[in-house]
Write an enzyme that holds these catalytic residues in place. Structure first.
Site, PDB file in Angstrom:
ATOM      1  N   HIS A  51     -43.648  -1.615   6.913  1.00 50.73           N
ATOM      2  CA  HIS A  51     -43.158  -2.682   6.035  1.00 50.73           C
ATOM      3  C   HIS A  51     -44.324  -3.394   5.352  1.00 50.73           C
ATOM      4  O   HIS A  51     -44.280  -3.664   4.147  1.00 50.73           O
ATOM      5  CB  HIS A  51     -42.349  -3.730   6.828  1.00 50.73           C
ATOM      6  CG  HIS A  51     -41.067  -3.234   7.379  1.00 50.73           C
ATOM      7  ND1 HIS A  51     -40.747  -3.369   8.710  1.00 50.73           N
ATOM      8  CD2 HIS A  51     -40.007  -2.622   6.798  1.00 50.73           C
ATOM      9  CE1 HIS A  51     -39.537  -2.865   8.922  1.00 50.73           C
ATOM     10  NE2 HIS A  51     -39.073  -2.399   7.771  1.00 50.73           N
ATOM     11  N   LYS A  70     -25.520  -5.300  12.328  1.00 55.30           N
ATOM     12  CA  LYS A  70     -26.476  -4.355  12.915  1.00 55.30           C
ATOM     13  C   LYS A  70     -26.879  -4.758  14.332  1.00 55.30           C
ATOM     14  O   LYS A  70     -27.595  -4.030  14.994  1.00 55.30           O
ATOM     15  CB  LYS A  70     -27.745  -4.267  12.052  1.00 55.30           C
ATOM     16  CG  LYS A  70     -27.563  -3.488  10.774  1.00 55.30           C
ATOM     17  CD  LYS A  70     -28.910  -3.306  10.107  1.00 55.30           C
ATOM     18  CE  LYS A  70     -28.831  -2.413   8.900  1.00 55.30           C
ATOM     19  NZ  LYS A  70     -30.155  -2.208   8.277  1.00 55.30           N
ATOM     20  N   ARG A  92     -39.512   6.530   3.377  1.00 54.83           N
ATOM     21  CA  ARG A  92     -40.392   7.246   4.302  1.00 54.83           C
ATOM     22  C   ARG A  92     -40.203   8.744   4.201  1.00 54.83           C
ATOM     23  O   ARG A  92     -41.139   9.511   4.330  1.00 54.83           O
ATOM     24  CB  ARG A  92     -40.113   6.817   5.742  1.00 54.83           C
ATOM     25  CG  ARG A  92     -40.459   5.386   6.030  1.00 54.83           C
ATOM     26  CD  ARG A  92     -39.956   5.037   7.397  1.00 54.83           C
ATOM     27  NE  ARG A  92     -38.506   5.275   7.414  1.00 54.83           N
ATOM     28  CZ  ARG A  92     -37.634   4.571   8.088  1.00 54.83           C
ATOM     29  NH1 ARG A  92     -38.029   3.611   8.862  1.00 54.83           N
ATOM     30  NH2 ARG A  92     -36.350   4.840   8.038  1.00 54.83           N
ATOM     31  N   SER A  97     -38.346   0.368  12.359  1.00 54.23           N
ATOM     32  CA  SER A  97     -38.008  -0.697  13.307  1.00 54.23           C
ATOM     33  C   SER A  97     -37.242  -0.130  14.496  1.00 54.23           C
ATOM     34  O   SER A  97     -37.423  -0.585  15.624  1.00 54.23           O
ATOM     35  CB  SER A  97     -37.178  -1.780  12.622  1.00 54.23           C
ATOM     36  OG  SER A  97     -37.949  -2.474  11.672  1.00 54.23           O
TER      37      SER A  97
END
Length: 164
Positions: free
Chosen positions: A23, A47, A96, A134
């Site tokens: 990030h 989430k 990514r 994460s």
């Protein structure tokens, strides 16, 4: 025209549960393109984040403290509504891998459908940060591992002080 009216500002949104070196890589790259970058931390209760919204905001503020032109705010609405409220027309998203592309492309199209003035720019992290997510960091933390090389030092120190 005032300086504020000519500043290029972008929003870098996410859950950041927690913020990673990947990030930070994207935020630094975005800051090279834009005068200011607003890191927008989504509440994302659906989430079920490991860290509270307040903790995530504190982590990001600590991790970006030395990056001039970066600010951090939380939001709990549609991203395009938050962007409009902040008079920002550009969203920054990190990619990514190919697996990120389809989801991010759909989100970019949806945001543009909701607000035609919104553009999304996709940035790739450096190769050394390309695998970091994460969710990988959370899995390491949940199993008592050491995510030191994956998250900013300031965040590592803050997490160490917490009872996980």
């Amino acid at each position: 025209m005032s300086r504020e009216a000519t500043e290029k500002i972008a929003i870098c949104p996410g859950t950041f549960d927690p913020i990673t070196n990947g990030h930070i890589d994207i935020i630094v790259r975005a800051r090279k393109i834009f005068d200011k970058v607003l890191v927008a931390v989504a509440k994302s209760s659906e989430k079920n984040p490991m860290f509270s919204l307040e903790e995530r905001v504190k982590f990001i503020k600590a991790a970006t403290n030395d990056i001039e032109g970066v600010s951090v705010e939380s939001f709990d609405c549609l991203l395009v509504d938050f962007a409009q409220e902040k008079s920002v027309k550009t969203i920054i998203r990190g990619l990514r891998a190919v697996s990120d592309f389809e989801y991010e492309l759909q989100m970019g199209y949806a945001n543009n459908f909701l607000n035609k003035e919104i553009d999304t720019i996709y940035l790739m992290p450096s190769l050394k940060n390309a695998f970091i997510s994460s969710s990988v960091v959370r899995a390491i933390l949940k199993h008592g591992g050491d995510p030191s090389s994956l998250i900013p030092k300031s965040v590592r120190e803050m997490i160490k002080c917490m009872q996980l």
